[in-house]
Design a protein around this motif. Structure first.
Motif, mmCIF file in Angstrom:
data_model
loop_
_atom_site.group_PDB
_atom_site.id
_atom_site.type_symbol
_atom_site.label_atom_id
_atom_site.label_comp_id
_atom_site.label_asym_id
_atom_site.label_seq_id
_atom_site.Cartn_x
_atom_site.Cartn_y
_atom_site.Cartn_z
ATOM 1 N N THR A 270 -30.187 18.883 37.634
ATOM 2 C CA THR A 270 -29.549 17.873 38.478
ATOM 3 C C THR A 270 -29.492 16.516 37.800
ATOM 4 O O THR A 270 -28.462 15.854 37.802
ATOM 5 C CB THR A 270 -30.312 17.736 39.817
ATOM 6 O OG1 THR A 270 -30.343 19.006 40.449
ATOM 7 C CG2 THR A 270 -29.658 16.719 40.719
ATOM 8 N N GLU A 271 -30.609 16.078 37.213
ATOM 9 C CA GLU A 271 -30.695 14.722 36.671
ATOM 10 C C GLU A 271 -30.168 14.600 35.250
ATOM 11 O O GLU A 271 -29.949 13.505 34.773
ATOM 12 C CB GLU A 271 -32.144 14.232 36.708
ATOM 13 C CG GLU A 271 -32.661 14.003 38.102
ATOM 14 C CD GLU A 271 -34.062 13.424 38.114
ATOM 15 O OE1 GLU A 271 -34.658 13.226 37.034
ATOM 16 O OE2 GLU A 271 -34.561 13.168 39.215
ATOM 17 N N SER A 272 -29.993 15.701 34.553
ATOM 18 C CA SER A 272 -29.653 15.561 33.154
ATOM 19 C C SER A 272 -28.331 16.213 32.798
ATOM 20 O O SER A 272 -27.308 15.554 32.757
ATOM 21 C CB SER A 272 -30.833 16.045 32.338
ATOM 22 O OG SER A 272 -30.555 16.928 31.370
ATOM 23 N N TYR B 160 -26.132 18.380 34.135
ATOM 24 C CA TYR B 160 -24.973 18.540 35.015
ATOM 25 C C TYR B 160 -24.070 17.317 34.905
ATOM 26 O O TYR B 160 -22.865 17.404 35.055
ATOM 27 C CB TYR B 160 -25.398 18.723 36.469
ATOM 28 C CG TYR B 160 -25.795 20.138 36.842
ATOM 29 C CD1 TYR B 160 -25.516 21.218 36.018
ATOM 30 C CD2 TYR B 160 -26.456 20.394 38.028
ATOM 31 C CE1 TYR B 160 -25.881 22.498 36.367
ATOM 32 C CE2 TYR B 160 -26.821 21.676 38.386
ATOM 33 C CZ TYR B 160 -26.534 22.721 37.553
ATOM 34 O OH TYR B 160 -26.898 23.989 37.897
ATOM 35 N N GLN B 161 -24.667 16.167 34.634
ATOM 36 C CA GLN B 161 -23.903 14.928 34.520
ATOM 37 C C GLN B 161 -23.212 14.815 33.166
ATOM 38 O O GLN B 161 -22.277 14.049 33.014
ATOM 39 C CB GLN B 161 -24.827 13.734 34.729
ATOM 40 C CG GLN B 161 -25.459 13.715 36.097
ATOM 41 C CD GLN B 161 -26.527 12.640 36.231
ATOM 42 O OE1 GLN B 161 -26.806 11.918 35.297
ATOM 43 N NE2 GLN B 161 -27.115 12.541 37.399
ATOM 44 N N GLU B 162 -23.660 15.571 32.185
ATOM 45 C CA GLU B 162 -23.131 15.469 30.828
ATOM 46 C C GLU B 162 -21.830 16.241 30.631
ATOM 47 O O GLU B 162 -21.065 15.930 29.746
ATOM 48 C CB GLU B 162 -24.172 15.981 29.819
ATOM 49 C CG GLU B 162 -25.462 15.197 29.803
ATOM 50 C CD GLU B 162 -25.298 13.823 29.207
ATOM 51 O OE1 GLU B 162 -24.454 13.653 28.310
ATOM 52 O OE2 GLU B 162 -26.001 12.911 29.645
ATOM 53 N N TYR C 268 -34.884 14.517 27.968
ATOM 54 C CA TYR C 268 -35.254 14.526 29.375
ATOM 55 C C TYR C 268 -36.733 14.878 29.556
ATOM 56 O O TYR C 268 -37.418 14.278 30.391
ATOM 57 C CB TYR C 268 -34.391 15.497 30.185
ATOM 58 C CG TYR C 268 -34.746 15.409 31.646
ATOM 59 C CD1 TYR C 268 -34.282 14.348 32.418
ATOM 60 C CD2 TYR C 268 -35.591 16.338 32.245
ATOM 61 C CE1 TYR C 268 -34.637 14.228 33.752
ATOM 62 C CE2 TYR C 268 -35.943 16.225 33.571
ATOM 63 C CZ TYR C 268 -35.465 15.171 34.320
ATOM 64 O OH TYR C 268 -35.837 15.049 35.624
#
Length: 75
Positions: free
Chosen positions: A25-27, A29-31, A46
């Motif tokens: 979620t924090e790493s 998926y945003q990339e 991370y």
């Protein structure tokens, strides 16, 4: 093939499943789409962030390394 020598319980994998859920979620998926080398770097960065900088309310608003250091000083 059984991976443990005793009966597995549902809570055996809960900490790791929680970590991997937070990681996704924090790493990365945003990339977006990444190569294997880029993904490896994102995960390594991370894990360092998670252990050294990210605070946890369960650890008295400290990072895991900060909390462990505080416990070592108390002993």
């Amino acid at each position: 093939v059984q991976s443990m020598s005793r009966k597995g319980n549902c809570w055996d994998n809960a900490p790791m499943e929680s970590f991997f859920g937070i990681l996704k979620t924090e790493s990365f998926y945003q990339e977006g789409a990444l190569s294997v080398a880029e993904l490896t770097k994102v995960i390594d960065d991370y894990i360092h962030y998670y252990n050294h900088e990210r605070i946890s309310l369960n650890l008295k608003k400290l990072s895991p390394v900060g909390y462990r250091t505080q416990l070592e000083k108390a002993v």
